[in-house]
Every structure is written in C-alpha cells, then in structure tokens.
Design a protein around this motif. Structure first.
Motif, PDB file in Angstrom:
ATOM      1  N   HIS A  93       7.699  25.312 -29.214  1.00 39.53           N
ATOM      2  CA  HIS A  93       8.229  23.969 -28.927  1.00 39.53           C
ATOM      3  C   HIS A  93       9.480  24.070 -28.053  1.00 39.53           C
ATOM      4  O   HIS A  93      10.404  23.274 -28.174  1.00 39.53           O
ATOM      5  CB  HIS A  93       8.547  23.271 -30.261  1.00 39.53           C
ATOM      6  N   GLY A  94       9.488  25.093 -27.201  1.00 36.01           N
ATOM      7  CA  GLY A  94      10.620  25.291 -26.322  1.00 36.01           C
ATOM      8  C   GLY A  94      11.707  26.124 -26.963  1.00 36.01           C
ATOM      9  O   GLY A  94      11.618  26.524 -28.123  1.00 36.01           O
ATOM     10  N   VAL A  95      12.746  26.387 -26.191  1.00 39.27           N
ATOM     11  CA  VAL A  95      13.906  27.113 -26.695  1.00 39.27           C
ATOM     12  C   VAL A  95      14.827  26.168 -27.434  1.00 39.27           C
ATOM     13  O   VAL A  95      15.254  26.426 -28.559  1.00 39.27           O
ATOM     14  CB  VAL A  95      14.652  27.816 -25.543  1.00 39.27           C
ATOM     15  N   SER A  96      15.136  25.056 -26.818  1.00 40.15           N
ATOM     16  CA  SER A  96      15.980  24.014 -27.404  1.00 40.15           C
ATOM     17  C   SER A  96      15.355  22.668 -27.123  1.00 40.15           C
ATOM     18  O   SER A  96      14.656  22.500 -26.110  1.00 40.15           O
ATOM     19  CB  SER A  96      17.385  24.075 -26.791  1.00 40.15           C
ATOM     20  N   ASN A  97      15.615  21.700 -28.010  1.00 36.86           N
ATOM     21  CA  ASN A  97      15.096  20.363 -27.736  1.00 36.86           C
ATOM     22  C   ASN A  97      15.992  19.585 -26.780  1.00 36.86           C
ATOM     23  O   ASN A  97      15.730  18.429 -26.492  1.00 36.86           O
ATOM     24  CB  ASN A  97      14.893  19.567 -29.028  1.00 36.86           C
ATOM     25  N   SER A  98      17.017  20.234 -26.282  1.00 38.87           N
ATOM     26  CA  SER A  98      17.763  19.667 -25.167  1.00 38.87           C
ATOM     27  C   SER A  98      17.108  20.007 -23.837  1.00 38.87           C
ATOM     28  O   SER A  98      17.551  19.540 -22.793  1.00 38.87           O
ATOM     29  CB  SER A  98      19.208  20.176 -25.191  1.00 38.87           C
ATOM     30  N   ASP A  99      16.049  20.834 -23.864  1.00 35.75           N
ATOM     31  CA  ASP A  99      15.332  21.231 -22.655  1.00 35.75           C
ATOM     32  C   ASP A  99      14.215  20.249 -22.323  1.00 35.75           C
ATOM     33  O   ASP A  99      13.800  19.441 -23.164  1.00 35.75           O
ATOM     34  CB  ASP A  99      14.703  22.618 -22.844  1.00 35.75           C
ATOM     35  N   SER A 100      13.704  20.367 -21.111  1.00 32.74           N
ATOM     36  CA  SER A 100      12.538  19.606 -20.671  1.00 32.74           C
ATOM     37  C   SER A 100      11.811  20.425 -19.616  1.00 32.74           C
ATOM     38  O   SER A 100      12.451  21.117 -18.810  1.00 32.74           O
ATOM     39  CB  SER A 100      12.954  18.248 -20.080  1.00 32.74           C
ATOM     40  N   LEU A 101      10.483  20.363 -19.635  1.00 32.75           N
ATOM     41  CA  LEU A 101       9.712  21.025 -18.584  1.00 32.75           C
ATOM     42  C   LEU A 101       9.747  20.250 -17.275  1.00 32.75           C
ATOM     43  O   LEU A 101       9.476  20.820 -16.208  1.00 32.75           O
ATOM     44  CB  LEU A 101       8.256  21.197 -19.025  1.00 32.75           C
ATOM     45  N   ALA A 102      10.058  18.986 -17.341  1.00 28.83           N
ATOM     46  CA  ALA A 102      10.031  18.135 -16.147  1.00 28.83           C
ATOM     47  C   ALA A 102      10.950  18.707 -15.071  1.00 28.83           C
ATOM     48  O   ALA A 102      12.096  19.067 -15.336  1.00 28.83           O
ATOM     49  CB  ALA A 102      10.450  16.714 -16.494  1.00 28.83           C
ATOM     50  N   GLY A 103      10.417  18.813 -13.869  1.00 25.04           N
ATOM     51  CA  GLY A 103      11.213  19.260 -12.740  1.00 25.04           C
ATOM     52  C   GLY A 103      11.243  20.754 -12.532  1.00 25.04           C
ATOM     53  O   GLY A 103      11.809  21.227 -11.530  1.00 25.04           O
ATOM     54  N   LEU A 104      10.653  21.540 -13.441  1.00 27.36           N
ATOM     55  CA  LEU A 104      10.643  22.985 -13.265  1.00 27.36           C
ATOM     56  C   LEU A 104       9.636  23.391 -12.195  1.00 27.36           C
ATOM     57  O   LEU A 104       8.536  22.840 -12.100  1.00 27.36           O
ATOM     58  CB  LEU A 104      10.286  23.692 -14.573  1.00 27.36           C
ATOM     59  N   GLY A 105       9.991  24.379 -11.383  1.00 28.98           N
ATOM     60  CA  GLY A 105       9.026  24.993 -10.492  1.00 28.98           C
ATOM     61  C   GLY A 105       8.069  25.864 -11.275  1.00 28.98           C
ATOM     62  O   GLY A 105       8.332  26.240 -12.427  1.00 28.98           O
ATOM     63  N   GLU A 106       6.939  26.237 -10.655  1.00 29.90           N
ATOM     64  CA  GLU A 106       5.908  26.943 -11.406  1.00 29.90           C
ATOM     65  C   GLU A 106       6.396  28.284 -11.936  1.00 29.90           C
ATOM     66  O   GLU A 106       6.134  28.632 -13.094  1.00 29.90           O
ATOM     67  CB  GLU A 106       4.660  27.131 -10.539  1.00 29.90           C
ATOM     68  N   ALA A 107       7.120  29.050 -11.141  1.00 28.32           N
ATOM     69  CA  ALA A 107       7.602  30.350 -11.608  1.00 28.32           C
ATOM     70  C   ALA A 107       8.606  30.183 -12.744  1.00 28.32           C
ATOM     71  O   ALA A 107       8.587  30.944 -13.726  1.00 28.32           O
ATOM     72  CB  ALA A 107       8.228  31.122 -10.450  1.00 28.32           C
ATOM     73  N   GLU A 108       9.484  29.201 -12.622  1.00 29.45           N
ATOM     74  CA  GLU A 108      10.475  28.951 -13.656  1.00 29.45           C
ATOM     75  C   GLU A 108       9.806  28.493 -14.952  1.00 29.45           C
ATOM     76  O   GLU A 108      10.183  28.922 -16.053  1.00 29.45           O
ATOM     77  CB  GLU A 108      11.463  27.893 -13.166  1.00 29.45           C
ATOM     78  N   GLU A 109       8.792  27.624 -14.825  1.00 31.17           N
ATOM     79  CA  GLU A 109       8.093  27.149 -16.009  1.00 31.17           C
ATOM     80  C   GLU A 109       7.313  28.277 -16.680  1.00 31.17           C
ATOM     81  O   GLU A 109       7.305  28.395 -17.919  1.00 31.17           O
ATOM     82  CB  GLU A 109       7.153  26.000 -15.643  1.00 31.17           C
ATOM     83  N   ARG A 110       6.660  29.110 -15.882  1.00 35.36           N
ATOM     84  CA  ARG A 110       5.928  30.251 -16.446  1.00 35.36           C
ATOM     85  C   ARG A 110       6.870  31.160 -17.241  1.00 35.36           C
ATOM     86  O   ARG A 110       6.554  31.584 -18.357  1.00 35.36           O
ATOM     87  CB  ARG A 110       5.254  31.041 -15.332  1.00 35.36           C
ATOM     88  N   TYR A 141       9.650  30.302 -18.669  1.00 34.53           N
ATOM     89  CA  TYR A 141      10.098  29.591 -19.872  1.00 34.53           C
ATOM     90  C   TYR A 141       9.039  29.674 -20.970  1.00 34.53           C
ATOM     91  O   TYR A 141       9.357  29.968 -22.135  1.00 34.53           O
ATOM     92  CB  TYR A 141      10.392  28.141 -19.524  1.00 34.53           C
ATOM     93  N   LEU A 142       7.783  29.425 -20.638  1.00 35.23           N
ATOM     94  CA  LEU A 142       6.702  29.506 -21.622  1.00 35.23           C
ATOM     95  C   LEU A 142       6.588  30.919 -22.188  1.00 35.23           C
ATOM     96  O   LEU A 142       6.362  31.108 -23.395  1.00 35.23           O
ATOM     97  CB  LEU A 142       5.383  29.078 -20.995  1.00 35.23           C
ATOM     98  N   ASP A 143       6.741  31.917 -21.341  1.00 40.48           N
ATOM     99  CA  ASP A 143       6.692  33.301 -21.801  1.00 40.48           C
ATOM    100  C   ASP A 143       7.889  33.636 -22.684  1.00 40.48           C
ATOM    101  O   ASP A 143       7.750  34.378 -23.671  1.00 40.48           O
ATOM    102  CB  ASP A 143       6.646  34.253 -20.605  1.00 40.48           C
TER     103      ASP A 143
END
Length: 295
Positions: free
Chosen positions: A116-133, A135-137
């Motif tokens: 469920h993410g690292v923190s609930n202050s985070d959001s996936l919105a606006g992340l580039g694909e490499a950055e999002e990948r 984060y999920l990892d």
C-alpha cells in the motif's frame, strides 16, 4: 492505450452468463476484511483530516491519525480475531519503522500483507514509468525482507494510478490489485505482459469514503455492511456463482470505540451465516480463481 471515451483494461461480461464452481468447501460467498494501517508525513504530502483548516503545525489531525497505530489497530485486529477473521493488511511499509509492535501482532494473527505504498502521504499520480517501477519494487522488496515473501496484492495510496500502473504491477510480480469494484467477482485485467486480477474492492463499504468523506454515521455504515452482505449472499445462492464481498476499514477510523462497536454488530451478523460464507483473504481468493473456481 486508451481512447478519450473508453479503455481496454477489461472486457464486458454480463453476470447472467456465468456459471462457475462454488468456493472451497462449497461456500457461496467469500468475505474479506481489509485494514488500512498507514503512516503519514507530518506537515508534508497527502493527509486524511477530520477537521479542515487547522493551521500548521497541525497536531490536531496528526494525533487523530496517530490514534490508529497506537490504539485503534490493536483493538480492531483483536476484534477480528474473535470472529476467526485473519486480517488483510493494506500496509504502508514505513509502519515497519514507526510501529513495529503493531506489524508484529498482525503477523502473529496470520495477516496477509498487501502493498500500500511506503507512506500514505505518497501518490502514484504524476510519476514517470521508471520512477513508478522503482517505487513498486521498493514496497515489494521491504515486505519481502520483513515477511519472507513478496506481496501478492497491491492497493494504491489514495487509489491513484498512472497510465502504466497496471502494467508495472504485473511486471513487478504483483498478482492482483485491490482498487476497483467493477464486479462482484474477480476480473482479469488486460496488461501489456503478465496477468493481473482485479480483486473486488468496495469503495463505498469503506469507512474512509463513507464515514469521513460523506458523513455516514457508524450505525448506518454497519447497516450498509449488513445490507450488502444479505444481498450478495442471496445472489450467490440463487445464481449459483461464487461472489466476493469486501469490507475496508482503517485503524484510526473503525478502531475508534464508538465505530468499533457498530462494526462488531455487522460482523456478528455475518458470522451467523458461517455455513455459506468463506471468511478469507484476497490471496486465498486468488488461489481459488487460478484453480478454476472462476474462469
């Protein structure tokens, strides 16, 4: 991938055309309870507030949220235990550091840990694909270090996605996503690579969206759960189809005493139908789906 007025993430399949095997042990309706156990940055990023407009430093709303991991979650998890419900934990991995005793209890109770993410202050919105990948990892890697296995499921903080989220989840090894309620059964989503299952996630049977977001009273929320359960169980019996019901609660919302009492009333109602109800976790539902209970 998407046009302006539609998307291609799942195909249309009317409920009337389906006939599948029941859940394990002949159960008609699968029910899981997901508990959001979250961590928020103080004074930065996204937050869930009870009172709007509190000036910084906002200790009022921060303490309201902190109650969950100090008190509410412990009582909520123990209450689920009395009904034989192994929790599904929507976990911000920062909680491993901020409330390790709470995660230890969840582990002892046989909880499933969902990313469920690292923190609930985070959001996936606006992340580039490499950055999002990455984060999920990062989330999956931390859960693997702590629990000994990577998570099977994912639920996005604030239910946010990018155009690539579903593809990246499948490529990162997640097997289902708990953000969507397009059906009363799990549905396979179309991705550019590996299969990904949409696990039914009741956005309205969620204490955050209902009681905090729309001002639903705790007794009304309990009635919503009971009414949803009665209707889904009747449909599962009449239509001969294995259906799924979710209940989404949060440590700092339903863990508060006056809300916990009403949630308990709803769980007592569900527990009275144990012959037909499978109190389970999303990972068990996923296993059942992949073993032929749902095409």
């Amino acid at each position: 991938m998407s046009s302006l007025n539609t998307h291609d993430r799942y195909d249309y399949a009317p409920v009337a055309d389906r006939a599948q095997a029941p859940w394990p042990d002949g159960k008609k309706l699968a029910v899981y309870v997901a508990v959001g156990i979250e961590d928020y940055h103080f004074g930065d990023g996204h937050v869930e507030n009870l009172l709007d407009g509190v000036p910084a430093p906002d200790l009022v709303n921060a303490s309201w949220r902190d109650y969950g991991n100090r008190v509410g979650a412990f009582r909520l998890l123990r209450r689920l235990e009395t009904f034989g419900i192994a929790p599904t934990i929507l976990l911000n991995t920062a909680v491993y550091d901020s409330a390790p005793e709470l995660v230890a209890l969840a582990r002892r109770l046989g909880s499933e840990i969902v990313g469920h993410g690292v923190s609930n202050s985070d959001s996936l919105a606006g992340l580039g694909e490499a950055e999002e990948r990455a984060y999920l990892d990062e989330v999956a890697d931390r859960i693997e270090r702590e629990e000994g296995a990577r998570p099977t499921g994912w639920s996005s903080p604030w239910l946010t996605h990018t155009e690539s989220t579903l593809d990246l989840l499948a490529e990162a090894g997640y097997r289902y996503v708990m953000d969507l309620r397009l059906d009363d059964q799990p549905v396979w989503l179309n991705t550019r690579n590996a299969p990904l299952l949409a696990m039914p996630y009741g956005l309205e049977l969620n204490d955050s969206t209902s009681m905090i977001g729309r001002g639903v009273a705790p007794s009304e929320f309990a009635d919503m759960i009971i009414d949803e359960f009665d209707e889904l169980l009747a449909a599962a019996r009449e239509e001969g189809q294995p259906l799924v019901m979710s209940i989404i609660v949060h440590s700092f919302i339903s863990g508060v005493p006056f809300r916990l009492k009403q949630l308990t009333r709803a769980l007592e109602h569900i527990a009275a139908y144990s012959d037909d109800v499978w109190l389970t976790q999303p990972r068990r539902i996923y296993e059942a789906v992949t073993h032929g209970h749902i095409d």
